[in-house]
Structure formats: C-alpha cells, structure tokens
Design a protein around this motif. Structure first.
Motif, PDB file in Angstrom:
ATOM      1  N   ARG A 141       0.876  -1.041   0.266  1.00  0.00           N
ATOM      2  CA  ARG A 141      -0.244  -0.176  -0.054  1.00  0.00           C
ATOM      3  C   ARG A 141       0.675   1.618  -0.112  1.00  0.00           C
ATOM      4  O   ARG A 141       2.233   0.990   0.141  1.00  0.00           O
ATOM      5  CB  ARG A 141      -0.772   0.158   1.020  1.00  0.00           C
ATOM      6  CG  ARG A 141      -1.510  -1.324   1.414  1.00  0.00           C
ATOM      7  CD  ARG A 141      -2.977  -1.685   2.382  1.00  0.00           C
ATOM      8  NE  ARG A 141      -4.141  -2.129   2.225  1.00  0.00           N
ATOM      9  CZ  ARG A 141      -4.700  -2.512   3.118  1.00  0.00           C
ATOM     10  NH1 ARG A 141      -4.405  -1.128   4.404  1.00  0.00           N
ATOM     11  NH2 ARG A 141      -5.337  -3.272   3.322  1.00  0.00           N
ATOM     12  N   ASP A 142       0.138   2.251  -0.522  1.00  0.00           N
ATOM     13  CA  ASP A 142       0.957   3.562  -0.588  1.00  0.00           C
ATOM     14  C   ASP A 142       2.303   3.541  -1.066  1.00  0.00           C
ATOM     15  O   ASP A 142       3.384   3.916  -0.654  1.00  0.00           O
ATOM     16  CB  ASP A 142       1.499   4.335   0.461  1.00  0.00           C
ATOM     17  CG  ASP A 142       0.949   6.045   0.840  1.00  0.00           C
ATOM     18  OD1 ASP A 142       1.310   6.104  -0.179  1.00  0.00           O
ATOM     19  OD2 ASP A 142       0.649   6.386   1.692  1.00  0.00           O
ATOM     20  N   ARG A 143       2.704   2.697  -2.430  1.00  0.00           N
ATOM     21  CA  ARG A 143       3.639   2.748  -3.297  1.00  0.00           C
ATOM     22  C   ARG A 143       4.506   4.680  -3.288  1.00  0.00           C
ATOM     23  O   ARG A 143       6.059   3.992  -3.260  1.00  0.00           O
ATOM     24  CB  ARG A 143       3.509   2.568  -4.498  1.00  0.00           C
ATOM     25  CG  ARG A 143       3.044   0.639  -4.813  1.00  0.00           C
ATOM     26  CD  ARG A 143       2.493   0.366  -5.307  1.00  0.00           C
ATOM     27  NE  ARG A 143       1.765  -1.451  -5.781  1.00  0.00           N
ATOM     28  CZ  ARG A 143       2.692  -2.498  -6.159  1.00  0.00           C
ATOM     29  NH1 ARG A 143       4.079  -2.243  -6.345  1.00  0.00           N
ATOM     30  NH2 ARG A 143       2.278  -3.441  -5.476  1.00  0.00           N
ATOM     31  N   ARG A 144       3.730   5.284  -3.070  1.00  0.00           N
ATOM     32  CA  ARG A 144       4.828   6.390  -3.329  1.00  0.00           C
ATOM     33  C   ARG A 144       5.355   6.928  -2.296  1.00  0.00           C
ATOM     34  O   ARG A 144       5.864   7.374  -2.155  1.00  0.00           O
ATOM     35  CB  ARG A 144       3.478   7.310  -3.956  1.00  0.00           C
ATOM     36  CG  ARG A 144       3.896   8.525  -4.545  1.00  0.00           C
ATOM     37  CD  ARG A 144       3.070   9.702  -4.473  1.00  0.00           C
ATOM     38  NE  ARG A 144       1.701   9.180  -6.314  1.00  0.00           N
ATOM     39  CZ  ARG A 144       1.640   9.905  -6.840  1.00  0.00           C
ATOM     40  NH1 ARG A 144       1.240  10.991  -5.956  1.00  0.00           N
ATOM     41  NH2 ARG A 144       0.620   9.549  -7.352  1.00  0.00           N
ATOM     42  N   THR A 145       4.869   6.993  -1.088  1.00  0.00           N
ATOM     43  CA  THR A 145       5.484   6.852   0.150  1.00  0.00           C
ATOM     44  C   THR A 145       6.287   6.005   0.223  1.00  0.00           C
ATOM     45  O   THR A 145       7.470   6.805   0.577  1.00  0.00           O
ATOM     46  CB  THR A 145       4.556   6.974   0.946  1.00  0.00           C
ATOM     47  OG1 THR A 145       3.547   7.939   1.068  1.00  0.00           O
ATOM     48  CG2 THR A 145       5.037   7.025   2.243  1.00  0.00           C
TER      49      THR A 145
END
Length: 325
Positions: free
Chosen positions: A112-116
């Motif tokens: 989850r939240d690959r961008r972070t």
C-alpha cells in the motif's frame, strides 16, 4: 536477517568434451546479518554462483538454502527473499520507465501507498524523492546504481547479492556507492554476498571473504585474517597485486614464477587446479608432485582458512570459521 547457504553447488553447461563446469561443488555460507566478500579473477565462477541463488543459473547439483529451506520453494510462495544488484547500471533499469515506477514494480503484491514507499527508498539511497518521475537516461552511472539498490530493497529481501556493482563506475564515484552500501547494510541489518575482483573493495565492505578459482573456493575466513596471512598461493597473488596494503608482508616471500596463462576451464588440471601457476608447486619445486596427483580440497577442513593447498598451515584449535560449511 537470514542465513544463505550454498551446499555443494554445481553448475555445468553443455555436454561432452565441450562441457564447462562453471561451479564445481562449492559450499559457502553467508551468515545472518554479515557481509561475505566473494573474490576471484574473471571466469572463476563468482557471478554464476550468485545467479544460482536467484534462479538465473540452473543447478546441476547441490542446494541453495535460506535458513535451511530450499530457496526455490520460498520463491514459489510469491516472495523473492533474495534480491540482486547487477554490475551494469545502464542495462539493469528499463529506460522507458521512470525510476519511481521501476522501484514500485519490485514491491511485493498488496503493498500500500507505493508512492510513499518509493520516496522513502530513494531517500534511503541518497537520492531526492522528487526525482521519482525521472527516467534512467537522465541519471549518472552512480545515481543509476543507487536506484538499482533501491529497487532491490523494494522487494523487502532477506539477503542482497551485489555483483561487481562498482566496477562499471568512475573511480571518483565508487567510494560513495560503497559507503552507501555499507551504511544501508548496517542500518537494515541485511545479510549480503558481495562479489568483486578487487580485494581492496572486498576488504572495505566484508566481514568474511571467500576466494574462488576455476569454479572452487580455495580459501575462506574472516577478512582481516585472510588478507593479513593468506594461506593459498592464489590468494597471495591477489594480495600481491594490490601493493598499496600488505606490501611488507609479501615482498620477501613471493617467488618469481614464469608468466603462465590460466588453465582452460573446460579442462581443469588434475590435482591442485592452481599448480600450473603456483610458486609453491612443481613449477618451482619439482619434487612436489603431490600437487599434480592429489586434490588438496579433500583436506581443506584441517588447514588454516580451509585453504585448498597441501602446504598451507594447519588450522588453529579454535577455527574462526567453523560455522561455515
């Protein structure tokens, strides 16, 4: 942290007279949380051994284990507990993808939240997270190798294999990449197999070192001990080729030997594989026919650093690498 073990690994290509045994019965352990440097000249089998661990080279015999379990079995469960950083930073990244997309692609399914996470990994390897949209063609070699390391770490590996990762870089950049690698390894407490032909680099990075020649490990032990007191003549030759350190150790003890070409790996010599080039063997001491007739690997366990040499010193009562196979 995990322990990576190569157990009597063999890799053979082809058949008949043209067959090549690139790795011949190698046993080596990368202990949990430590760095093992694997060193040897080109063609010694270092990269082939590494590729067996990540499934890029077929095993002809033996096993590759992670904490005692077959690596292939662990991989088939959907995870890749081993990740590899390759030598060439210019071919290891897809030029059509942004570096952020390349890193994100390597993350486990369901992340989850690959961008972070991409931003965190870029920062971890010393790159500005705002450059996630940049394509590899706009980066220098050192920056690309940092991205390749971030991509390897994105898979949440238990062991990282670094294969000659500084050899394609400018000398001015190599030190920075090595410092980064050592810092990341310590910060994440990773187990690591670090492959190089440069003993100075291996000495800087590694806790333990294994020396490979013609498909076999010929000496292994704690890095400082092996480099301060090499027991196998091939290790001594490698150390002598780096005169900026340990010069005084070898300057009075290295014999003059004729310039002999390495043996054909398709037809390795009988007995000790190094004897046609060895200053301790029959090339210099004609009476030492043992080197030609008997394989020194058979008695390596009883010698210092488990050296595959008939004339190495015996091991001490407390073997510092007794935990290695």
């Amino acid at each position: 942290m995990s322990e990576l073990t190569f157990d009597e690994v063999r890799v053979r290509y082809g058949s008949g007279r043209s067959a090549l045994t690139a790795v011949d019965g190698v046993s080596l352990t990368v202990p949990s949380g430590q760095v093992v440097g694997l060193v040897g000249e080109s063609g010694s089998g270092k990269s082939t051994l590494a590729r067996t661990a990540v499934g890029l080279a077929p095993l002809s015999g033996g096993r590759v284990l992670l904490d005692g379990e077959d690596v292939g079995r662990r991989t088939r469960r959907g995870r890749r507990p081993l990740q590899m950083v390759f030598q060439d930073p210019y071919s290891s990244l897809d030029p059509r993808m942004s570096i952020g997309a390349s890193i994100g692609e390597a993350m486990p399914r369901g992340s989850r939240d690959r961008r972070t996470e991409v931003a965190r990994l870029l920062e971890l390897v010393g790159l500005d997270p705002d450059r996630a949209a940049t394509r590899p063609g706009l980066l220098s070699g050192g920056q690309r190798q940092r991205v390749a390391l971030a991509r390897a770490l994105a898979g949440r590996p238990e062991v990282v294999i670094a294969d000659e990762i500084t050899s394609a870089l400018d000398v001015s950049v190599q030190g920075a990449v090595l410092n980064l690698l050592r810092g990341v390894q310590r910060r994440l407490d990773l187990s690591m197999l670090f492959i190089s032909h440069n003993l100075a680099v291996v000495r800087y990075v590694s806790d333990l070192v294994a020396v490979m020649y013609l498909g076999r490990i010929v000496e292994a032990g704690p890095t400082e001990q092996v480099l301060a007191d090499p027991q196998h003549p091939y290790t001594r030759d490698l150390v002598a080729a780096a005169p900026s350190w340990h010069t005084s150790l070898l300057e009075d003890t290295v014999s003059e030997v004729a310039d002999v070409e390495p043996s054909d790996p398709h037809r390795p010599p009988a007995g000790c594989r190094y004897h046609p080039r060895c200053p301790r063997g029959p090339l210099v001491h004609a009476e030492r026919t043992l080197c030609v007739t008997t394989d020194p690997a058979d008695g390596a366990a009883g010698r210092a650093h488990r050296a595959a040499c008939h004339f190495a010193a015996p091991s001490s009562p407390v073997d510092p690498i007794s935990h290695l196979p």
